[in-house]
Write a protein that holds these residues in place. Structure first.
Motif, PDB file in Angstrom:
ATOM      1  N   ASP A  34      69.496 -26.654  20.751  1.00 53.90           N
ATOM      2  CA  ASP A  34      69.270 -27.349  19.479  1.00 53.90           C
ATOM      3  C   ASP A  34      67.962 -28.139  19.533  1.00 53.90           C
ATOM      4  N   GLY A  35      67.653 -28.697  20.706  1.00 56.30           N
ATOM      5  CA  GLY A  35      66.391 -29.433  20.852  1.00 56.30           C
ATOM      6  C   GLY A  35      65.184 -28.536  20.668  1.00 56.30           C
ATOM      7  N   ASP A  36      65.269 -27.295  21.152  1.00 54.67           N
ATOM      8  CA  ASP A  36      64.164 -26.349  20.957  1.00 54.67           C
ATOM      9  C   ASP A  36      63.961 -26.054  19.476  1.00 54.67           C
ATOM     10  N   VAL A  37      65.056 -25.933  18.741  1.00 53.37           N
ATOM     11  CA  VAL A  37      64.960 -25.662  17.305  1.00 53.37           C
ATOM     12  C   VAL A  37      64.322 -26.849  16.590  1.00 53.37           C
ATOM     13  N   GLU A  38      64.693 -28.080  16.995  1.00 58.07           N
ATOM     14  CA  GLU A  38      64.090 -29.266  16.385  1.00 58.07           C
ATOM     15  C   GLU A  38      62.597 -29.332  16.666  1.00 58.07           C
ATOM     16  N   ARG A  39      62.209 -28.987  17.889  1.00 55.03           N
ATOM     17  CA  ARG A  39      60.779 -28.975  18.220  1.00 55.03           C
ATOM     18  C   ARG A  39      60.047 -27.951  17.363  1.00 55.03           C
ATOM     19  N   LEU A  40      60.664 -26.791  17.172  1.00 48.99           N
ATOM     20  CA  LEU A  40      60.039 -25.784  16.325  1.00 48.99           C
ATOM     21  C   LEU A  40      59.878 -26.289  14.900  1.00 48.99           C
ATOM     22  N   ARG A  41      60.892 -26.962  14.361  1.00 57.60           N
ATOM     23  CA  ARG A  41      60.776 -27.522  13.014  1.00 57.60           C
ATOM     24  C   ARG A  41      59.629 -28.526  12.942  1.00 57.60           C
ATOM     25  N   PHE A  42      59.524 -29.364  13.952  1.00 54.40           N
ATOM     26  CA  PHE A  42      58.457 -30.362  14.024  1.00 54.40           C
ATOM     27  C   PHE A  42      57.087 -29.688  13.999  1.00 54.40           C
ATOM     28  N   VAL A  43      56.923 -28.694  14.868  1.00 53.43           N
ATOM     29  CA  VAL A  43      55.639 -27.994  14.972  1.00 53.43           C
ATOM     30  C   VAL A  43      55.289 -27.290  13.666  1.00 53.43           C
ATOM     31  N   LEU A  44      56.223 -26.532  13.145  1.00 50.79           N
ATOM     32  CA  LEU A  44      55.948 -25.730  11.954  1.00 50.79           C
ATOM     33  C   LEU A  44      55.699 -26.595  10.727  1.00 50.79           C
ATOM     34  N   ALA A  45      56.445 -27.698  10.603  1.00 48.31           N
ATOM     35  CA  ALA A  45      56.264 -28.568   9.451  1.00 48.31           C
ATOM     36  C   ALA A  45      54.902 -29.245   9.486  1.00 48.31           C
ATOM     37  N   LEU A  46      54.516 -29.771  10.650  1.00 46.59           N
ATOM     38  CA  LEU A  46      53.218 -30.446  10.736  1.00 46.59           C
ATOM     39  C   LEU A  46      52.067 -29.455  10.619  1.00 46.59           C
ATOM     40  N   GLN A  47      52.254 -28.262  11.151  1.00 51.74           N
ATOM     41  CA  GLN A  47      51.205 -27.247  11.051  1.00 51.74           C
ATOM     42  C   GLN A  47      51.000 -26.815   9.609  1.00 51.74           C
ATOM     43  N   ARG A  48      52.102 -26.585   8.899  1.00 54.58           N
ATOM     44  CA  ARG A  48      52.013 -26.067   7.530  1.00 54.58           C
ATOM     45  C   ARG A  48      51.692 -27.155   6.510  1.00 54.58           C
ATOM     46  N   ASP A  49      52.321 -28.312   6.634  1.00 55.91           N
ATOM     47  CA  ASP A  49      52.265 -29.306   5.562  1.00 55.91           C
ATOM     48  C   ASP A  49      51.338 -30.473   5.844  1.00 55.91           C
ATOM     49  N   GLN A  50      51.064 -30.753   7.109  1.00 58.41           N
ATOM     50  CA  GLN A  50      50.104 -31.798   7.449  1.00 58.41           C
ATOM     51  C   GLN A  50      48.764 -31.209   7.880  1.00 58.41           C
ATOM     52  N   TYR A  51      48.673 -29.867   7.920  1.00 59.75           N
ATOM     53  CA  TYR A  51      47.431 -29.153   8.228  1.00 59.75           C
ATOM     54  C   TYR A  51      46.879 -29.513   9.614  1.00 59.75           C
ATOM     55  N   LEU A  52      47.777 -29.756  10.571  1.00 59.70           N
ATOM     56  CA  LEU A  52      47.344 -30.148  11.910  1.00 59.70           C
ATOM     57  C   LEU A  52      47.253 -28.931  12.820  1.00 59.70           C
ATOM     58  N   PRO A  53      46.203 -28.862  13.651  1.00 63.99           N
ATOM     59  CA  PRO A  53      46.125 -27.768  14.624  1.00 63.99           C
ATOM     60  C   PRO A  53      47.160 -27.956  15.731  1.00 63.99           C
ATOM     61  N   LEU A  54      47.490 -26.884  16.420  1.00 60.80           N
ATOM     62  CA  LEU A  54      48.524 -26.948  17.443  1.00 60.80           C
ATOM     63  C   LEU A  54      48.160 -27.882  18.586  1.00 60.80           C
ATOM     64  N   LYS A  55      46.877 -28.005  18.896  1.00 64.69           N
ATOM     65  CA  LYS A  55      46.473 -28.897  19.991  1.00 64.69           C
ATOM     66  C   LYS A  55      46.886 -30.336  19.693  1.00 64.69           C
ATOM     67  N   VAL A  56      46.683 -30.766  18.450  1.00 62.22           N
ATOM     68  CA  VAL A  56      47.062 -32.126  18.071  1.00 62.22           C
ATOM     69  C   VAL A  56      48.578 -32.291  18.125  1.00 62.22           C
ATOM     70  N   ILE A  57      49.289 -31.291  17.615  1.00 62.22           N
ATOM     71  CA  ILE A  57      50.749 -31.361  17.624  1.00 62.22           C
ATOM     72  C   ILE A  57      51.266 -31.386  19.063  1.00 62.22           C
ATOM     73  N   LYS A  58      50.645 -30.616  19.943  1.00 64.14           N
ATOM     74  CA  LYS A  58      51.073 -30.618  21.343  1.00 64.14           C
ATOM     75  C   LYS A  58      50.845 -31.982  21.978  1.00 64.14           C
ATOM     76  N   ASP A  59      49.759 -32.639  21.620  1.00 66.00           N
ATOM     77  CA  ASP A  59      49.528 -33.996  22.130  1.00 66.00           C
ATOM     78  C   ASP A  59      50.655 -34.929  21.712  1.00 66.00           C
ATOM     79  N   TYR A  60      51.109 -34.796  20.438  1.00 64.36           N
ATOM     80  CA  TYR A  60      52.254 -35.586  19.984  1.00 64.36           C
ATOM     81  C   TYR A  60      53.477 -35.314  20.860  1.00 64.36           C
ATOM     82  N   LEU A  61      53.776 -34.030  21.059  1.00 64.36           N
ATOM     83  CA  LEU A  61      54.969 -33.661  21.805  1.00 64.36           C
ATOM     84  C   LEU A  61      54.882 -34.109  23.259  1.00 64.36           C
ATOM     85  N   ASP A  62      53.707 -33.981  23.855  1.00 62.92           N
ATOM     86  CA  ASP A  62      53.538 -34.422  25.246  1.00 62.92           C
ATOM     87  C   ASP A  62      53.806 -35.922  25.368  1.00 62.92           C
TER      88      ASP A  62
END
Length: 240
Positions: free
Chosen positions: A58-86
């Protein structure tokens, strides 16, 4: 006679098809290749069976939602999102995390989910004026100079952002007719991005399409950084 003990169930384990089923309503274009691409980029790290099959929690699914939502709706590149997750994984709260995000136990909060959902909405001209603070003449000018556009009388989030910025610029004496170079520069920049990602974008498999989209975000972000630095360099010479 001993009473039967209730069965203890461990954390839910999902295969990639079940993950797609959970995400498909919010992200209809999601594919198994895109999930594997995000894993390749280090955004998720599902467990593997001895035979090598991925097992998602379930945690993996939540991480995917986080990544996909910020990528699509906040227009953030994956590098920035990965920094958040790290940072979240280290137990920190990133200072520039978008409003409404909580780090545990649920990565994407209900408030952020509602905010991101609103970003996909369409606005009428009246709603655009109300939310941006733009006057009727200003919106008419933005339309006539091609700074915003509509589809069947409805405007998107990009039009709202442009209108809000132009309301503030108008207070500094800058009218839409002065801002046409920005539209021309944006079209030239998009042309550069389009050419740079063309080898990937020409491939029709979903993994290549995902890589092309991410490369486009990264290049655009770098172009904006370059533009900002060049303008700031000129401003620094004004000796204010």
């Amino acid at each position: 006679m001993a009473m039967a003990q209730p069965e203890r169930r461990g954390p839910q384990v999902l295969n990639i098809g079940e993950v797609l089923a959970q995400l498909s309503a919010d992200f209809p274009g999601m594919t198994a290749s895109k999930i594997r691409f995000l894993e390749e980029k280090g955004l998720i790290n599902p467990r593997r069976t001895p035979a090598g099959y991925r097992q998602y929690s379930d945690g993996d699914v939540e991480r995917l939602r986080f990544v996909l939502a910020l990528q699509r709706d906040q227009y953030l590149p994956l590098k920035v999102i990965k920094d958040y997750l790290d940072a979240i994984d280290r137990g920190e709260r990133p200072e520039n995390l978008p409003p409404g995000v909580v780090v545990s136990p649920r990565i994407v909060s209900d408030e952020l989910a509602a905010e991101l959902q609103n970003r996909g909405r369409k606005l009428t001209e009246e709603q655009l004026r109300t939310e941006s603070g733009a006057s009727v003449p200003l919106l008419q000018s933005l339309l006539s100079f091609g700074l915003i556009s509509h589809s069947n009388g409805q405007f998107d989030e990009h039009a709202l952002q442009v209108a809000r910025a132009c309301v503030q610029l108008e207070s500094h004496g800058l009218e839409p007719r002065h801002l046409r170079p920005f539209q021309a520069a944006a079209e030239r920049e998009f042309g550069l991005v389009e050419r740079a990602v063309a080898p990937l974008a020409s491939r029709k498999d979903s993994a290549s399409q995902a890589r092309a989209a991410e490369a486009a975000r990264e290049i655009s972000d770098l172009c904006l950084t370059l533009h900002r630095a060049l303008v700031q360099d000129h401003i620094s010479r004004m000796d204010i």
